[in-house]
Design a protein around this motif. Sequence first.
Motif, PDB file in Angstrom:
ATOM      1  N   MET A 132      45.608 -28.812  11.596  1.00  0.00           N
ATOM      2  CA  MET A 132      46.419 -29.416  12.659  1.00  0.00           C
ATOM      3  C   MET A 132      45.515 -30.213  13.601  1.00  0.00           C
ATOM      4  O   MET A 132      45.911 -31.202  14.173  1.00  0.00           O
ATOM      5  CB  MET A 132      47.121 -28.289  13.404  1.00  0.00           C
ATOM      6  N   LEU A 190      46.650 -33.199  16.314  1.00  0.00           N
ATOM      7  CA  LEU A 190      47.047 -32.822  17.667  1.00  0.00           C
ATOM      8  C   LEU A 190      46.298 -33.648  18.698  1.00  0.00           C
ATOM      9  O   LEU A 190      46.880 -34.110  19.681  1.00  0.00           O
ATOM     10  CB  LEU A 190      46.784 -31.328  17.884  1.00  0.00           C
ATOM     11  N   ASN A 200      54.276 -19.321   1.450  1.00  0.00           N
ATOM     12  CA  ASN A 200      55.254 -19.599   2.494  1.00  0.00           C
ATOM     13  C   ASN A 200      56.665 -19.278   2.038  1.00  0.00           C
ATOM     14  O   ASN A 200      57.423 -18.590   2.714  1.00  0.00           O
ATOM     15  CB  ASN A 200      55.163 -21.095   2.829  1.00  0.00           C
ATOM     16  N   VAL A 243      59.323 -16.376   3.287  1.00  0.00           N
ATOM     17  CA  VAL A 243      60.689 -16.680   3.723  1.00  0.00           C
ATOM     18  C   VAL A 243      61.693 -15.905   2.869  1.00  0.00           C
ATOM     19  O   VAL A 243      62.624 -15.290   3.389  1.00  0.00           O
ATOM     20  CB  VAL A 243      60.978 -18.195   3.649  1.00  0.00           C
ATOM     21  N   LEU A 252      61.771 -12.310   3.863  1.00  0.00           N
ATOM     22  CA  LEU A 252      62.497 -12.131   5.119  1.00  0.00           C
ATOM     23  C   LEU A 252      64.004 -12.228   4.895  1.00  0.00           C
ATOM     24  O   LEU A 252      64.779 -11.372   5.340  1.00  0.00           O
ATOM     25  CB  LEU A 252      62.032 -13.221   6.085  1.00  0.00           C
ATOM     26  N   VAL A 253      64.407 -13.291   4.165  1.00  0.00           N
ATOM     27  CA  VAL A 253      65.834 -13.537   3.957  1.00  0.00           C
ATOM     28  C   VAL A 253      66.467 -12.390   3.167  1.00  0.00           C
ATOM     29  O   VAL A 253      67.499 -11.845   3.541  1.00  0.00           O
ATOM     30  CB  VAL A 253      66.029 -14.878   3.216  1.00  0.00           C
ATOM     31  N   LEU A 279      64.149  -7.441  13.953  1.00  0.00           N
ATOM     32  CA  LEU A 279      63.367  -8.159  14.963  1.00  0.00           C
ATOM     33  C   LEU A 279      61.895  -7.815  14.827  1.00  0.00           C
ATOM     34  O   LEU A 279      61.024  -8.689  14.899  1.00  0.00           O
ATOM     35  CB  LEU A 279      63.881  -7.810  16.368  1.00  0.00           C
ATOM     36  N   TYR A 325      60.442  -9.638  11.918  1.00  0.00           N
ATOM     37  CA  TYR A 325      60.228 -11.041  12.225  1.00  0.00           C
ATOM     38  C   TYR A 325      58.936 -11.235  13.007  1.00  0.00           C
ATOM     39  O   TYR A 325      58.150 -12.131  12.697  1.00  0.00           O
ATOM     40  CB  TYR A 325      61.412 -11.607  12.996  1.00  0.00           C
ATOM     41  N   PHE A 326      58.710 -10.353  14.012  1.00  0.00           N
ATOM     42  CA  PHE A 326      57.493 -10.512  14.806  1.00  0.00           C
ATOM     43  C   PHE A 326      56.245 -10.309  13.958  1.00  0.00           C
ATOM     44  O   PHE A 326      55.235 -10.955  14.165  1.00  0.00           O
ATOM     45  CB  PHE A 326      57.490  -9.534  15.992  1.00  0.00           C
ATOM     46  N   GLN A 341      56.119 -13.475  11.454  1.00  0.00           N
ATOM     47  CA  GLN A 341      56.190 -14.802  12.062  1.00  0.00           C
ATOM     48  C   GLN A 341      54.861 -15.538  11.979  1.00  0.00           C
ATOM     49  O   GLN A 341      54.799 -16.667  11.512  1.00  0.00           O
ATOM     50  CB  GLN A 341      56.624 -14.650  13.506  1.00  0.00           C
ATOM     51  N   PHE A 376      54.027 -16.849   8.398  1.00  0.00           N
ATOM     52  CA  PHE A 376      54.622 -18.012   7.758  1.00  0.00           C
ATOM     53  C   PHE A 376      54.695 -19.228   8.651  1.00  0.00           C
ATOM     54  O   PHE A 376      54.973 -20.309   8.185  1.00  0.00           O
ATOM     55  CB  PHE A 376      55.941 -17.655   7.081  1.00  0.00           C
ATOM     56  N   MET A 377      54.409 -19.042   9.935  1.00  0.00           N
ATOM     57  CA  MET A 377      54.390 -20.221  10.790  1.00  0.00           C
ATOM     58  C   MET A 377      53.130 -21.042  10.552  1.00  0.00           C
ATOM     59  O   MET A 377      53.125 -22.252  10.669  1.00  0.00           O
ATOM     60  CB  MET A 377      54.480 -19.827  12.255  1.00  0.00           C
ATOM     61  N   LEU A 387      51.045 -22.533   5.263  1.00  0.00           N
ATOM     62  CA  LEU A 387      50.410 -23.385   4.265  1.00  0.00           C
ATOM     63  C   LEU A 387      49.581 -24.493   4.879  1.00  0.00           C
ATOM     64  O   LEU A 387      49.593 -25.605   4.406  1.00  0.00           O
ATOM     65  CB  LEU A 387      51.466 -23.978   3.350  1.00  0.00           C
ATOM     66  N   GLU A 388      48.882 -24.174   5.957  1.00  0.00           N
ATOM     67  CA  GLU A 388      48.097 -25.247   6.532  1.00  0.00           C
ATOM     68  C   GLU A 388      46.932 -25.593   5.632  1.00  0.00           C
ATOM     69  O   GLU A 388      46.485 -26.718   5.574  1.00  0.00           O
ATOM     70  CB  GLU A 388      47.633 -24.879   7.936  1.00  0.00           C
TER      71      GLU A 388
END
Lengths: 309, 294
Positions: free
Chosen positions: A1, A5, A212, A216, A219-220, A288, A291-292, A295, A298-299, A302-303
């Motif tokens: 990034m 940025l 990634n 997901v 999670l789903v 929840l 997710y924490f 998070q 997966f945020m 794949l950088e």
Amino acid sequence: MGNFLIGAKNFAIKCKNKNFYLSRILLYFFLLCVSFVYLFPFLKMIINSIMTYTDLNDPAVTWIPHSIYPKNYKIALYYLNIHINGINSLIITLLSTVGHIISCSFIAYGFARFTFKMKNLLFAIVVFSIIIPPQVLILPQYIYYLKLDFLNTYLPIVLPCFFGYGLRGGLFIYIFRQNFLGLPLEIEDAAAVDGYGPLRTWAFIVMPNAKNTALVAFLVSFVWHWNDYYEPSYYLTFQDKLPLPAMLNNVLTAKSDYYTAMLNDTLDRLVTDGVIMAAIFICTIPLLILYFVLQRGFMQGLERSGLVE
Amino acid sequence: MKIKKISYEKQRTLFGYVFTAPFIIGTLVFFAYPVIYSMLFALGSFEGNTSVDNMSFVGFANFKALFGKDINFMPDFAKAIANALINTPLIVLISIILVICLNKNIKLKGVFRVIFFLPFVLGNGLIYQTLMYSGSTSDTMVMLNGISVPPQFSDYFGEFLTEIITVLLERFTTVLWKSGLPILLFLSAIQSIPVSVYESAHCDGASEWKSFWFITLPMLTPTILVVIVYTLVDSFNDINNSVMQYYQYLAFKTYQHSYASAMAWTYFLFVILLILAVTAITRKYVFYNTEKRS
């Protein structure tokens, strides 16, 4: 990034004029509006879950209750039977989710990278299995599992997940396939040159690159299995086998008003709307937390994509 | 050692079957029986029978009744389809906009991401049903209409305008609540676009707007296709949708299983055709990172 940025920052400094601030303000306004729509029921649920019976029926009280009433949670836990049914839910959800991830990615790799005769037919079946609603198949499925003597076990829910079926299993095949089609072929070719067969390529090259999507999908699948009550409520009849959301029904049916409870002498277990909201909140807590935990994974997933030029 | 003698093409065909073997087994073991049985239900009748096994066959009588006699089916059918066709583009559009906003360099990004995950956690199953439709005693059913029009509004602007705005707000709220999974999928897809592509575009002097149209959107097209298919299916299979409600009523309230199956199969046939059409139309625009291998 990093460099991007810095570039964006320079760009921001360059146009530090009215236009930039205006667009930022509009952006925040839009995001806040949408957040309000999402947060409203959630906050309402939490607020209602700590209200007493009097506060719930007081039209003057909408957001700030007169007193905090944590006993709602105690009653909700009593009806949800969390030490048995919570663990049932966890077992069902974890097993089916793991089954989905392994089987669906495996099958999807076959659809994405190989050509064979029955491929189109099989993929049509995948799409078909996504489209067909579970309500329509529930009766024949029930008869089938009755014949196999699978009722009152977790097999009818968990076992299909290991074969690409189960709760919307086809959708995961579809998602994985779509992702595999987008992965560059070069890394797989490189693996083939290094002597990897397709099976090892899938396990050690493709899956790490599709991390990634796998996260997901995990999670789903977890959320859907956790919230699902439709199929379990047909296949499981004993109460100590049921998952948590099916027990939510138990709380809903136990709802009564103050006077009936007084007559039946069950005032200390009175189920109000507050208790129902507390029960829902308890059911969502694991999601929840999950997710924490996931998070961060997966945020930034794949950088570092497989190919570095 | 025998495997080495097989040609490369044949080996790849073989592995195609190896990879899809679990699915073939699953289809034969778990899927074929219920599907075939439910088709048979549609062609039969249970009247006068107590057991499923001695069902009498009546041919296409159920289908004839569906189109000839039933006055509930066609309106429900039209309603469900119109609803799905309106909601799907809106969901795709709004979730792309939200994801792009979320992916910008804004403050409180983490907080917004957590909030935008809520509709996905709460937006399905019994939790959603309870939260949205049972409400609390004081304000029943305000949950879904989190944003509602204040009553004073109609005094100033007239009934007609108020109604339009109410309908719009309701649509907006439902669309937002249904875009939980699309947001998640788009977010993960947008994260997996390599930054180097944007960097080189930036070096070549592409504006943010241009790089959205020529980089982000083409890279998102595979996900857009997934989201379209998912959203269509989700709204067609939604338990609160008019056709499914009617099915539930027929099959589990009045126990007309065969008639309900006939209805469901008619409905599917249409849904399948619709989804095939959508896939065929959008396939041209979907961009894959790799050249197709024959």
